[in-house]
Design an enzyme around this catalytic site. Structure first.
Site, short mmCIF file in Angstrom:
data_model
loop_
_atom_site.label_atom_id
_atom_site.label_comp_id
_atom_site.label_asym_id
_atom_site.label_seq_id
_atom_site.Cartn_x
_atom_site.Cartn_y
_atom_site.Cartn_z
N ASP A 1 -14.54 14.93 24.57
CA ASP A 1 -14.47 16.02 25.55
C ASP A 1 -15.78 16.12 26.34
O ASP A 1 -16.83 16.43 25.77
CB ASP A 1 -14.20 17.33 24.80
CG ASP A 1 -14.10 18.53 25.74
OD1 ASP A 1 -14.27 18.35 26.96
OD2 ASP A 1 -13.84 19.64 25.24
N ASP B 1 -16.11 12.79 37.80
CA ASP B 1 -15.05 11.99 38.40
C ASP B 1 -13.76 12.40 37.70
O ASP B 1 -13.21 11.70 36.86
CB ASP B 1 -15.38 10.52 38.15
CG ASP B 1 -14.31 9.58 38.69
OD1 ASP B 1 -13.33 10.05 39.30
OD2 ASP B 1 -14.45 8.36 38.47
#
Lengths: 283, 283
Positions: A141, A160
């Site tokens: 994560d 991104d």
């Protein structure tokens, strides 16, 4: 009239417009633990990756996005050594980052390993630098990674990500940007893909507000074409601890690598603010 | 899955991609002597004019095209007094041209009067300068108009045409550009809408070759977003008798009119040549 069964179509959320590519074959489909992933072979765009119904990357036009989310920031920072990519599982941004000889370490942190495994198969040209000794691919994560990081542990964070719904929602928040601020070095900057200025000015405004509230005094939104994304016109926003006016133009002019879109003139051009954008956010 | 009957969809010729807008009502449809004309009310783009199946102009995003086909050329020419618009029947380019106080005469020459009559009804905001005493609307063949013109009768010719198929085909030819060259004044220039550089590089190359063969030593292709056109990224090419480097920047910075996209920075940005374009056509 086109036959819908032969096309992949994405409707732009909330805008009642759509973009379609003619599909010659569905190459793959799966539900990962995080997202619905599809890979198509298209007639004119090469392969296409779709996540949760949204186009992510095509063979033909990914160069716009991957070059423009990376090179402008890397040639603005005075000495980018440590770069993190949050998301970016297709590895195209990683490949561009590793073209910079200043970079000593590039960590890609995408929560969904399956995106990378599929990119290795269907977009091998984007993954050709994955074996670079400076590259580190983590499948965890990204929000937690940044939250747990020590101060001064990174120079540039490139976000991104997918759209701000689903797994990426937390990536557009003040809390996330504050965590970025805290682990970035003195000249640090975060780059966030920031959607279409024709369609989503409200989102861009909220994101810029969150970046400022998190402590970044300098913002710069960049504009560039991206055919397969809604409106065909995309943006990225750089939030910096220091001024973002320090373009290393000589280094960019002598870049020791090839690009398809980016160059010195395109770098400067991407910084130009459309009149309606200046009116909304100031010059 | 979208219901095709509720959407207007245009497939990009030869590229197997498509753009769609959700339609709330078909407002008009006719076969003029020259073209098939349709007007739609859309859910998110205002009204949409379609000619021979191709999107021409929408309320929401026409400002990109109309500002970028006119202002860069008009602020490059040292003293543009006489402007012709070939095509441009929706009158949006005419409106932008007439914003320039230097302009003494603007002649719009569109072969199809019905386009203008429909624009007056469905795009009244584009037609609000049609009554300007400097405006002259002619509904005749633009190719013949230019061929028959006397030397030194115009300063700038803006070719605001449909795609190079159907009535507009002759507008992309060496013969037409030669006729433009012959009737342009000493600092004269012609501006041609020149399609998408992502999709149609071959066409752009042929058009640039035709311009050079017709005698224009100076070319400059400009790039700008245009959501409803194929790829969402459009171009215009200026062919000049003299250098095109003479941007009247101070005049543009003090422009006595409002714009939505164009400003000094956007002008300069539009001139930037993508790396792949430089490789194809030189710097």
């Amino acid at each position: 009239m086109m036959n819908p069964s032969e096309w992949f179509t994405e409707e732009a959320p909330g805008v009642a417009s759509a973009f379609s590519l003619k599909v010659t074959k569905k190459l793959h489909e799966e539900q990962s633990p995080f997202q619905h992933l599809e890979i198509y072979e298209t007639e004119s765009f090469g392969n296409l990756m779709v996540i949760d119904g949204c186009t992510m990357v095509s063979t033909r036009d990914n160069f716009f996005y991957h070059e423009m989310i990376s090179h402008p920031a890397l040639y603005t920072h005075p000495d980018p050594k440590r770069v993190w990519i949050i998301g970016g599982g297709d590895c195209g941004t990683l490949k561009e980052v590793l073209k910079h000889p200043t970079v000593e370490k590039a960590v890609q942190i995408d929560i969904d390993e399956r995106v990378t495994r599929l990119a290795e198969i269907y977009f091998p040209e984007l993954c050709e630098s994955n074996g670079d000794p400076r590259a580190d691919l983590k499948f965890i994560d990204g929000i937690k990674w940044v939250k747990d990081a020590e101060p001064n542990s990174v120079d540039i964070i490139l976000v991104d990500s997918t759209d701000p719904a689903g797994p990426a929602e937390g990536l557009f928040s003040e809390a996330f940007y504050r965590d970025c601020f805290n682990c970035l070095s003195e000249n640090g900057m975060v780059v966030q893909q920031s959607e279409s200025a024709l369609f989503y000015m409200k989102l861009i405004g909220e994101m810029r507000g969150a970046m400022q509230a998190a402590g970044f005094p300098h913002l710069q939104t960049l504009f560039f074409p991206q055919c397969i994304y809604p409106s065909g016109w995309w943006s990225a926003t750089i939030a910096g601890k220091q001024s973002l006016k320090q373009f290393r133009e000589r280094d960019a002019a002598n870049k020791p690598f090839d690009t398809n879109f980016y160059n010195v003139d395109i770098h400067k051009a991407a910084l130009a603010q459309p009149e309606f954008f200046k009116k909304a956010f100031g010059g």
